[in-house]
Write an enzyme that holds these catalytic residues in place. Structure first.
Site, short mmCIF file in Angstrom:
data_model
loop_
_atom_site.label_atom_id
_atom_site.label_comp_id
_atom_site.label_asym_id
_atom_site.label_seq_id
_atom_site.Cartn_x
_atom_site.Cartn_y
_atom_site.Cartn_z
N CYS A 292 11.98 15.44 -9.97
CA CYS A 292 12.50 16.48 -10.87
C CYS A 292 13.86 16.97 -10.40
O CYS A 292 13.95 17.83 -9.51
CB CYS A 292 11.51 17.64 -10.95
SG CYS A 292 12.11 19.01 -11.95
N CYS B 92 14.44 20.70 -10.80
CA CYS B 92 13.82 21.57 -9.80
C CYS B 92 14.56 21.49 -8.46
O CYS B 92 14.73 22.50 -7.79
CB CYS B 92 12.38 21.14 -9.54
SG CYS B 92 11.45 20.68 -10.99
N ASP B 93 14.98 20.31 -8.07
CA ASP B 93 15.44 20.10 -6.69
C ASP B 93 16.90 19.73 -6.53
O ASP B 93 17.39 19.63 -5.41
CB ASP B 93 14.57 19.01 -6.04
CG ASP B 93 13.09 19.40 -6.05
OD1 ASP B 93 12.80 20.59 -5.86
OD2 ASP B 93 12.25 18.52 -6.26
#
Ligand code: NDP
Length: 310
Positions: A132, A135-136
């Site tokens: 992701c 997200c990261d």
């Protein structure tokens, strides 16, 4: 808890089903699952959902939840672990916090990211390996990252990661991408992105203390030669698998794990159980299609309940 229609899943399919079922006075309950809002909550720019020229995925899903609640759907943050038919056409769905008894079920549990299946990929998950970018991605400011895959997700993630990373290397197992042409053009025009064609990932390497990724070994599918490239992060973007494991004994599922529906409807092999969105769609897999099939599932469920009452 009792309801006429239980909707399992809270992506575009689940919330659209909820909106239609609530407006048909079916007082549906939506059980969100582990990832409330579904896959769009881990994406960024959405430019292909009608009515929104540009919206962030999480915002779109928040709007859908609010919309569903405003028209009377009850949304519960729980995760269904098991579904059984316990009386003729009555269903018991067991969640972490409650049991749900319903006359009909709409399965809209979506799909989730696939992994390569390497030991080292698992070892470094959360320590440089991710599925992701949204997200990261921010953890890789001024770093070098690799993205694996050649579909829309891989291309979208590679482009997104250039906001943070100094360099993004896209590794694809063929010499042509599966992603839409417009996305490919953006990829090819981004000078922070390098593409390595015809290669697969053999190994992800890193240090133990601190635990982090330092490089990866890739293999040419043409010459079979190995090459080590220095990377700080690896994003796996090789597609998705439907979340249908718990429904295998309830409805018919195909050899790839997708729920089989009667063509042109959301009817499954079990009366009273309907399927919408990515659990039954291996062709289109788009939010707008999921929303459309969510609507269909609510209408199919309404018709089923009417015929049961009469
Ligand atoms: P796809 O199935 O479209 O693509 C998966 C990619 O990963 C393919 O290029 C495939 O290679 C590659 N791949 C699969 N398995 C492996 C493996 N074991 N090792 C190496 N490579 C592998 O999945 P996506 O997640 O990209 O997209 C899913 C759906 O969602 C699509 O319909 C897509 O259009 C849609 N989508 C739309 C977006 C948007 O419109 N904004 C954003 C993201 C997704 P190969 O090509 O050789 O098969």
């Amino acid at each position: 808890m009792e309801t006429k229609v239980l909707i399992i899943g809270s992506g575009a399919a689940g919330y659209s089903a909820a909106i239609y079922a609530a407006r048909a006075n079916l007082e549906p309950i939506v059980v969100t699952g582990m990832q409330p809002g579904g896959q769009l909550t881990i994406t960024t720019d959405v430019e292909n959902y009608p009515g929104f020229a540009l919206i962030q995925g999480p915002e779109l899903m928040e709007q859908m939840r609010i919309h569903a609640e405003n028209v009377g759907a009850k949304v519960i943050d729980d995760h269904i672990k098991n579904v059984k038919e316990y009386n003729k056409s009555r269903f018991k769905s067991t969640g972490n916090i409650s049991d749900y008894y319903s006359d009909a079920i709409i399965i809209a549990a979506g799909a989730q990211a696939k992994w390569l299946g390497l030991e080292s990929e698992k070892k470094f998950q959360g320590y440089g390996v991710s599925a992701c970018a949204t997200c990261d991605g921010a953890f890789f400011r001024n770093k070098v990252v690799a993205v694996v895959g050649g579909g829309n997700t891989a291309v979208e993630e590679a482009i997104f990661l250039t906001r943070f990373a100094e360099k993004v290397i896209l590794i694809h197992r063929r010499d042509v991408l599966r992603a839409e042409k417009v996305m490919q053009d953006r990829l090819f025009n981004n000078n922070k992105i390098e593409i390595i064609w015809n290669h697969v990932v053999e190994e992800i390497l890193g240090t133990e203390n601190p635990k982090k990724v330092t490089s990866m070994v890739i293999k040419s599918i043409i010459t079979r030669s190995l090459q080590e490239i220095k990377v700080d992060g690896v994003f796996i973007a090789i597609g998705h698998a439907p979340n249908t494991a718990i429904f295998k004994s309830l409805v018919e599922i195909d050899d790839q794990g997708y729920i089989i529906t009667k063509p042109g409807t959301t009817l499954t092999s079990k009366d009273g159980v309907f399927a919408a969105g990515d659990v039954q769609d291996k062709v289109y897999r788009q939010a707008v299609v999921a929303a459309g099939t969510g609507c269909m599932a609510a209408l199919d469920a309404e018709k089923f309940l009417e015929s049961k009452d009469s």
